[in-house]
Design a protein around this motif. Structure first.
Motif, PDB file in Angstrom:
ATOM      1  N   GLN A   9      -7.811  25.041 -18.322  1.00 56.48           N
ATOM      2  CA  GLN A   9      -7.874  25.764 -19.595  1.00 56.48           C
ATOM      3  C   GLN A   9      -6.480  25.814 -20.204  1.00 56.48           C
ATOM      4  O   GLN A   9      -5.753  26.782 -20.049  1.00 56.48           O
ATOM      5  CB  GLN A   9      -8.431  27.177 -19.384  1.00 56.48           C
ATOM      6  CG  GLN A   9      -9.874  27.225 -18.937  1.00 56.48           C
ATOM      7  CD  GLN A   9     -10.826  26.665 -19.987  1.00 56.48           C
ATOM      8  OE1 GLN A   9     -10.563  26.751 -21.188  1.00 56.48           O
ATOM      9  NE2 GLN A   9     -11.941  26.086 -19.536  1.00 56.48           N
ATOM     10  N   PRO A  10      -6.075  24.768 -20.912  1.00 61.37           N
ATOM     11  CA  PRO A  10      -4.715  24.732 -21.464  1.00 61.37           C
ATOM     12  C   PRO A  10      -4.530  25.739 -22.595  1.00 61.37           C
ATOM     13  O   PRO A  10      -5.486  26.178 -23.230  1.00 61.37           O
ATOM     14  CB  PRO A  10      -4.602  23.299 -22.005  1.00 61.37           C
ATOM     15  CG  PRO A  10      -5.787  22.559 -21.472  1.00 61.37           C
ATOM     16  CD  PRO A  10      -6.843  23.558 -21.203  1.00 61.37           C
ATOM     17  N   SER A  11      -3.278  26.065 -22.844  1.00 65.27           N
ATOM     18  CA  SER A  11      -2.903  26.856 -24.006  1.00 65.27           C
ATOM     19  C   SER A  11      -2.281  25.910 -25.026  1.00 65.27           C
ATOM     20  O   SER A  11      -1.340  25.181 -24.702  1.00 65.27           O
ATOM     21  CB  SER A  11      -1.897  27.941 -23.611  1.00 65.27           C
ATOM     22  OG  SER A  11      -1.459  28.659 -24.739  1.00 65.27           O
ATOM     23  N   PHE A  12      -2.810  25.904 -26.245  1.00 64.76           N
ATOM     24  CA  PHE A  12      -2.378  24.927 -27.229  1.00 64.76           C
ATOM     25  C   PHE A  12      -1.539  25.565 -28.323  1.00 64.76           C
ATOM     26  O   PHE A  12      -1.746  26.727 -28.687  1.00 64.76           O
ATOM     27  CB  PHE A  12      -3.586  24.232 -27.848  1.00 64.76           C
ATOM     28  CG  PHE A  12      -4.314  23.329 -26.887  1.00 64.76           C
ATOM     29  CD1 PHE A  12      -3.804  22.093 -26.566  1.00 64.76           C
ATOM     30  CD2 PHE A  12      -5.500  23.741 -26.303  1.00 64.76           C
ATOM     31  CE1 PHE A  12      -4.463  21.260 -25.674  1.00 64.76           C
ATOM     32  CE2 PHE A  12      -6.174  22.929 -25.408  1.00 64.76           C
ATOM     33  CZ  PHE A  12      -5.646  21.681 -25.094  1.00 64.76           C
ATOM     34  N   ALA A  13      -0.612  24.774 -28.851  1.00 66.86           N
ATOM     35  CA  ALA A  13       0.249  25.245 -29.930  1.00 66.86           C
ATOM     36  C   ALA A  13      -0.466  25.246 -31.269  1.00 66.86           C
ATOM     37  O   ALA A  13      -0.042  25.933 -32.195  1.00 66.86           O
ATOM     38  CB  ALA A  13       1.505  24.381 -30.014  1.00 66.86           C
ATOM     39  N   SER A  14      -1.538  24.474 -31.401  1.00 61.23           N
ATOM     40  CA  SER A  14      -2.251  24.391 -32.676  1.00 61.23           C
ATOM     41  C   SER A  14      -3.732  24.129 -32.434  1.00 61.23           C
ATOM     42  O   SER A  14      -4.122  23.601 -31.385  1.00 61.23           O
ATOM     43  CB  SER A  14      -1.663  23.275 -33.546  1.00 61.23           C
ATOM     44  OG  SER A  14      -1.960  21.996 -32.988  1.00 61.23           O
ATOM     45  N   ASP A  15      -4.537  24.486 -33.422  1.00 59.80           N
ATOM     46  CA  ASP A  15      -5.969  24.206 -33.348  1.00 59.80           C
ATOM     47  C   ASP A  15      -6.230  22.705 -33.341  1.00 59.80           C
ATOM     48  O   ASP A  15      -7.227  22.249 -32.759  1.00 59.80           O
ATOM     49  CB  ASP A  15      -6.687  24.846 -34.546  1.00 59.80           C
ATOM     50  CG  ASP A  15      -6.725  26.359 -34.458  1.00 59.80           C
ATOM     51  OD1 ASP A  15      -6.600  26.892 -33.336  1.00 59.80           O
ATOM     52  OD2 ASP A  15      -6.882  27.009 -35.505  1.00 59.80           O
ATOM     53  N   ALA A  16      -5.365  21.939 -33.971  1.00 58.91           N
ATOM     54  CA  ALA A  16      -5.546  20.490 -34.009  1.00 58.91           C
ATOM     55  C   ALA A  16      -5.525  19.908 -32.597  1.00 58.91           C
ATOM     56  O   ALA A  16      -6.368  19.074 -32.239  1.00 58.91           O
ATOM     57  CB  ALA A  16      -4.458  19.853 -34.863  1.00 58.91           C
ATOM     58  N   GLU A  17      -4.578  20.354 -31.781  1.00 61.14           N
ATOM     59  CA  GLU A  17      -4.500  19.867 -30.408  1.00 61.14           C
ATOM     60  C   GLU A  17      -5.752  20.251 -29.624  1.00 61.14           C
ATOM     61  O   GLU A  17      -6.300  19.445 -28.862  1.00 61.14           O
ATOM     62  CB  GLU A  17      -3.258  20.430 -29.723  1.00 61.14           C
ATOM     63  CG  GLU A  17      -1.952  19.898 -30.289  1.00 61.14           C
ATOM     64  CD  GLU A  17      -0.737  20.535 -29.628  1.00 61.14           C
ATOM     65  OE1 GLU A  17      -0.910  21.185 -28.573  1.00 61.14           O
ATOM     66  OE2 GLU A  17       0.375  20.389 -30.162  1.00 61.14           O
ATOM     67  N   ARG A  18      -6.207  21.472 -29.829  1.00 62.79           N
ATOM     68  CA  ARG A  18      -7.393  21.926 -29.092  1.00 62.79           C
ATOM     69  C   ARG A  18      -8.629  21.118 -29.479  1.00 62.79           C
ATOM     70  O   ARG A  18      -9.431  20.742 -28.612  1.00 62.79           O
ATOM     71  CB  ARG A  18      -7.651  23.416 -29.354  1.00 62.79           C
ATOM     72  CG  ARG A  18      -8.919  23.946 -28.690  1.00 62.79           C
ATOM     73  CD  ARG A  18      -9.059  25.436 -28.832  1.00 62.79           C
ATOM     74  NE  ARG A  18      -8.010  26.129 -28.114  1.00 62.79           N
ATOM     75  CZ  ARG A  18      -8.016  26.326 -26.789  1.00 62.79           C
ATOM     76  NH1 ARG A  18      -9.028  25.877 -26.058  1.00 62.79           N
ATOM     77  NH2 ARG A  18      -7.037  26.970 -26.213  1.00 62.79           N
ATOM     78  N   VAL A  19      -8.795  20.810 -30.744  1.00 63.92           N
ATOM     79  CA  VAL A  19      -9.970  20.063 -31.200  1.00 63.92           C
ATOM     80  C   VAL A  19      -9.998  18.671 -30.574  1.00 63.92           C
ATOM     81  O   VAL A  19     -11.033  18.217 -30.067  1.00 63.92           O
ATOM     82  CB  VAL A  19      -9.993  19.974 -32.740  1.00 63.92           C
ATOM     83  CG1 VAL A  19     -10.985  18.916 -33.204  1.00 63.92           C
ATOM     84  CG2 VAL A  19     -10.359  21.326 -33.338  1.00 63.92           C
ATOM     85  N   VAL A  20      -8.872  17.980 -30.588  1.00 64.19           N
ATOM     86  CA  VAL A  20      -8.825  16.637 -30.011  1.00 64.19           C
ATOM     87  C   VAL A  20      -9.078  16.694 -28.511  1.00 64.19           C
ATOM     88  O   VAL A  20      -9.808  15.869 -27.947  1.00 64.19           O
ATOM     89  CB  VAL A  20      -7.481  15.952 -30.320  1.00 64.19           C
ATOM     90  CG1 VAL A  20      -7.428  14.573 -29.682  1.00 64.19           C
ATOM     91  CG2 VAL A  20      -7.269  15.842 -31.827  1.00 64.19           C
TER      92      VAL A  20
END
Length: 305
Positions: A9-20
């Protein structure tokens, strides 16, 4: 079908990273491995791959993700526009740097025996549609994942990796070895039965003693730069120095420019006794925000992720 994710369950800096990440996680087969926020080091310092795909019988892909609207101007320069501003970015160079940093790391790793395996760098713009004719010599259209490609992101990645024709395709054993080299391995039952754990602990204790002596030598210095390759103990020294200062009742900040490393430092410091924990552990950027600095864009290319 779902890829193995590291971390789960990573923590992402942006929603864009999470979507990809979500699209690749869903579409990749279960024998593939999907890394997020993988910190790497090359001759110029630290860099961080937003995503790394390790796919048996396909290859490796280093993916740089940019949110907002990304466009290519007539001079061949990329621009990223979001609610904050419009700025020049170079996602291709960022992804390429991570690709070669990973290769360099594996070349130097004592356990890596697979040589050069097929690897490619890819850029992902999940909020942008990229026309077929908007390409450059260093970024043909097949290297890009855009908004319309998300539905078949894994297939697009595989097609991009297939463009590398001169290197060996990694098999399942190579991918398992890659995971071991990047995140380490547990102690096997054979090692336990053979009594090798004691040898490991002795070696770790010796290394720790040697590192502790380094801190003793530099105790009187106010500014110290420590250099070393992966696994040489730089992070241990930083945490131990912060612990010693906090134990001496000094107010300590343990900072990193890398979000991934900052998360790791927090986890390490959470294991310390309360009176030995730094007052702040996190990124330099986040510390500035606690002091009232204005928040900038998550995808700022000048801020190392």
């Amino acid at each position: 079908m779902a890829a193995r994710c590291i971390p789960e369950q990573p923590s992402f800096a942006s929603d864009a990273e999470r979507v990809v990440w979500e699209r690749l996680r869903e579409q990749l087969p279960d024998d593939a491995v999907l890394f997020a926020n993988r910190r790497l080091t090359d001759r110029d310092g630290d860099c961080e791959a937003d995503l790394v795909v390790a796919w048996p019988d396909v290859g490796l892909a280093l993916v740089e993700v940019k949110g907002g609207h990304v466009a290519l101007d007539v001079d061949g320069r990329w621009h990223q526009t979001d609610r904050h501003d419009d700025r020049s970015v170079d996602p291709v160079l960022q992804a390429q740097r991570c690709r070669y940093a990973l290769r360099e790391y594996l070349d130097q790793h004592p356990r890596w025996s697979a040589g050069h395996v097929r690897a490619q760098h890819v850029v992902a713009f999940p909020w942008t549609r990229v026309p077929e004719d908007r390409v450059t010599t260093d970024c043909p259209r097949w290297r890009v994942l855009d908004q319309d490609d998300l539905a078949h992101a894994a297939r697009q990645v595989a097609a991009a990796v297939a463009q590398v024709g001169h290197e060996r395709v990694p098999d399942a054993g190579d991918v398992a070895l890659l995971v071991e080299c990047l995140v380490g391995r547990g102690v096997s039952q054979r090692e336990l039965l053979a009594g090798e754990v004691d040898a490991h602990e002795t070696q770790v204790d010796l290394l720790t003693e040697q590192q502790a002596k380094v801190l003793d030598y530099i105790a009187a210095l106010r500014r110290v730069e420590v250099r070393g390759g992966a696994g040489s103990g730089k992070t241990w020294l930083a945490v131990e120095k912060a612990r010693r200062l906090a134990k001496d009742k000094q107010r300590v900040a343990l900072l990193s420019y890398s979000r991934g490393l900052a998360m790791y430092l927090r986890a390490r410091c959470d294991q310390l006794p309360q009176r030995e924990r730094p007052a702040y552990v996190g990124t330099f950027h986040e510390l500035a925000l606690t002091w009232g600095a204005e928040r900038g864009p998550d995808d700022d290319p000048q801020y190392p992720t």
